[in-house]
Design a protein around this motif. Sequence first.
Motif, PDB file in Angstrom:
ATOM      1  N   ASN A 129       3.416  -7.064 -14.736  1.00 50.11           N
ATOM      2  CA  ASN A 129       3.927  -8.423 -14.461  1.00 50.11           C
ATOM      3  C   ASN A 129       5.437  -8.404 -14.261  1.00 50.11           C
ATOM      4  O   ASN A 129       5.974  -9.119 -13.409  1.00 50.11           O
ATOM      5  N   GLU A 130       6.112  -7.577 -15.068  1.00 51.08           N
ATOM      6  CA  GLU A 130       7.563  -7.473 -14.956  1.00 51.08           C
ATOM      7  C   GLU A 130       7.958  -6.863 -13.612  1.00 51.08           C
ATOM      8  O   GLU A 130       8.905  -7.319 -12.963  1.00 51.08           O
ATOM      9  N   VAL A 131       7.230  -5.833 -13.198  1.00 51.97           N
ATOM     10  CA  VAL A 131       7.474  -5.198 -11.894  1.00 51.97           C
ATOM     11  C   VAL A 131       7.326  -6.242 -10.791  1.00 51.97           C
ATOM     12  O   VAL A 131       8.166  -6.348  -9.880  1.00 51.97           O
ATOM     13  N   GLU A 132       6.257  -7.018 -10.876  1.00 48.51           N
ATOM     14  CA  GLU A 132       5.989  -8.057  -9.871  1.00 48.51           C
ATOM     15  C   GLU A 132       7.116  -9.080  -9.830  1.00 48.51           C
ATOM     16  O   GLU A 132       7.527  -9.548  -8.762  1.00 48.51           O
TER      17      GLU A 132
ATOM     18  N   GLN B 241       9.295  -4.359  -1.728  1.00 49.77           N
ATOM     19  CA  GLN B 241       7.837  -4.223  -1.812  1.00 49.77           C
ATOM     20  C   GLN B 241       7.340  -2.853  -1.344  1.00 49.77           C
ATOM     21  O   GLN B 241       6.179  -2.506  -1.569  1.00 49.77           O
ATOM     22  N   ASP B 242       8.206  -2.069  -0.697  1.00 49.15           N
ATOM     23  CA  ASP B 242       7.833  -0.708  -0.287  1.00 49.15           C
ATOM     24  C   ASP B 242       7.986   0.289  -1.433  1.00 49.15           C
ATOM     25  O   ASP B 242       7.671   1.475  -1.272  1.00 49.15           O
ATOM     26  N   CYS B 243       8.500  -0.170  -2.570  1.00 47.56           N
ATOM     27  CA  CYS B 243       8.725   0.709  -3.722  1.00 47.56           C
ATOM     28  C   CYS B 243       7.442   1.460  -4.081  1.00 47.56           C
ATOM     29  O   CYS B 243       6.357   0.882  -4.134  1.00 47.56           O
ATOM     30  N   VAL B 244       7.570   2.766  -4.340  1.00 49.99           N
ATOM     31  CA  VAL B 244       6.417   3.608  -4.673  1.00 49.99           C
ATOM     32  C   VAL B 244       6.220   3.600  -6.189  1.00 49.99           C
ATOM     33  O   VAL B 244       7.144   3.882  -6.949  1.00 49.99           O
ATOM     34  N   LYS B 245       5.002   3.265  -6.624  1.00 44.14           N
ATOM     35  CA  LYS B 245       4.704   3.199  -8.062  1.00 44.14           C
ATOM     36  C   LYS B 245       3.855   4.404  -8.485  1.00 44.14           C
ATOM     37  O   LYS B 245       2.992   4.856  -7.738  1.00 44.14           O
ATOM     38  N   MET B 246       4.126   4.883  -9.687  1.00 42.28           N
ATOM     39  CA  MET B 246       3.351   5.991 -10.250  1.00 42.28           C
ATOM     40  C   MET B 246       3.004   5.679 -11.704  1.00 42.28           C
ATOM     41  O   MET B 246       3.859   5.264 -12.477  1.00 42.28           O
ATOM     42  N   LEU B 247       1.733   5.883 -12.049  1.00 40.44           N
ATOM     43  CA  LEU B 247       1.263   5.721 -13.423  1.00 40.44           C
ATOM     44  C   LEU B 247       1.203   7.097 -14.073  1.00 40.44           C
ATOM     45  O   LEU B 247       0.626   8.033 -13.507  1.00 40.44           O
TER      46      LEU B 247
ATOM     47  N   LEU C   1      -6.893   2.336 -13.623  1.00 43.62           N
ATOM     48  CA  LEU C   1      -5.747   1.430 -13.668  1.00 43.62           C
ATOM     49  C   LEU C   1      -4.793   1.716 -12.508  1.00 43.62           C
ATOM     50  O   LEU C   1      -4.252   0.784 -11.891  1.00 43.62           O
ATOM     51  N   ALA C   2      -4.593   2.984 -12.183  1.00 43.39           N
ATOM     52  CA  ALA C   2      -3.715   3.344 -11.062  1.00 43.39           C
ATOM     53  C   ALA C   2      -4.253   2.748  -9.762  1.00 43.39           C
ATOM     54  O   ALA C   2      -3.488   2.218  -8.942  1.00 43.39           O
ATOM     55  N   ASN C   3      -5.561   2.799  -9.580  1.00 42.73           N
ATOM     56  CA  ASN C   3      -6.167   2.202  -8.380  1.00 42.73           C
ATOM     57  C   ASN C   3      -5.943   0.696  -8.353  1.00 42.73           C
ATOM     58  O   ASN C   3      -5.659   0.111  -7.298  1.00 42.73           O
ATOM     59  N   LYS C   4      -6.047   0.083  -9.525  1.00 41.13           N
ATOM     60  CA  LYS C   4      -5.854  -1.367  -9.627  1.00 41.13           C
ATOM     61  C   LYS C   4      -4.413  -1.756  -9.292  1.00 41.13           C
ATOM     62  O   LYS C   4      -4.158  -2.785  -8.647  1.00 41.13           O
ATOM     63  N   LEU C   5      -3.464  -0.921  -9.733  1.00 36.49           N
ATOM     64  CA  LEU C   5      -2.037  -1.208  -9.497  1.00 36.49           C
ATOM     65  C   LEU C   5      -1.552  -0.698  -8.143  1.00 36.49           C
ATOM     66  O   LEU C   5      -0.415  -0.945  -7.763  1.00 36.49           O
ATOM     67  N   GLY C   6      -2.402   0.061  -7.453  1.00 38.24           N
ATOM     68  CA  GLY C   6      -1.982   0.647  -6.171  1.00 38.24           C
ATOM     69  C   GLY C   6      -0.922   1.709  -6.349  1.00 38.24           C
ATOM     70  O   GLY C   6       0.030   1.800  -5.574  1.00 38.24           O
ATOM     71  N   SER C   7      -1.072   2.499  -7.410  1.00 39.09           N
ATOM     72  CA  SER C   7      -0.047   3.500  -7.730  1.00 39.09           C
ATOM     73  C   SER C   7      -0.616   4.918  -7.715  1.00 39.09           C
ATOM     74  O   SER C   7      -1.834   5.127  -7.762  1.00 39.09           O
TER      75      SER C   7
END
Length: 208
Positions: free
Chosen positions: A107-110, A116-122, A143-149
């Motif tokens: 939520n904080e990231v959002e 919005q192009d920032c690459v996320k990694m879990l 969870l990574a799939n859910k977050l798109g990371s």
Amino acid sequence: MGSPSPHLNLSFKVLLIGDSAVGKSSLLHTFISASLHDLSPTIGVDFKIKQLTVGGKRLKLTIWDTAGQERFRSLTSSYYRGAQGIILVYDVTRRETFANLLDVWANEVELYLTDQDCVKMLVGNKVDRESERVVSREDGIALANKLGSLFFECSAKTRENVEKCFEELAIKIMEVPSFLEERSSLVKRSILRQKQEGQAQQSGGCCS
């Protein structure tokens, strides 16, 4: 114009976030240096710089390590600005740190992320403590799939996958065209400014 030169120095900002004591500072210190000594909790924000070569390109990663404690949360919101990569860290032996990634940190990231192009990694840390594990690899992948990371499991203690996760993040960041164009234009502007300053100094002679 052609593609950026392989010798072009690229500079990216990466943010480490997650609950307190999940091992964010340990992951960072393991990546930066060969030794891992006892680390005190991060107060507010700390950062380290690491230069590396990935895919034939010289990179500079500025990695910001944020405090997980609630009382420092307001201090860290501004550090999301301009981040090209975010690593969300949890402890595989503490279920609540995993749950909080979705309930709090995502939520904080959002809320604070500016690009919005920032690459996320879990990243699931402390896999060296396998007998104490309560978060499965499958849970992490879901969870990574859910977050798109992206997803990695690491151990700051044994160094398992630590370098690999930072390098993989850098590779993915370099695959974002807007980041490369942005960095290329910044370098060009810097070179042009240096040339202009040099010419000004040459023509700015003074008589005594």
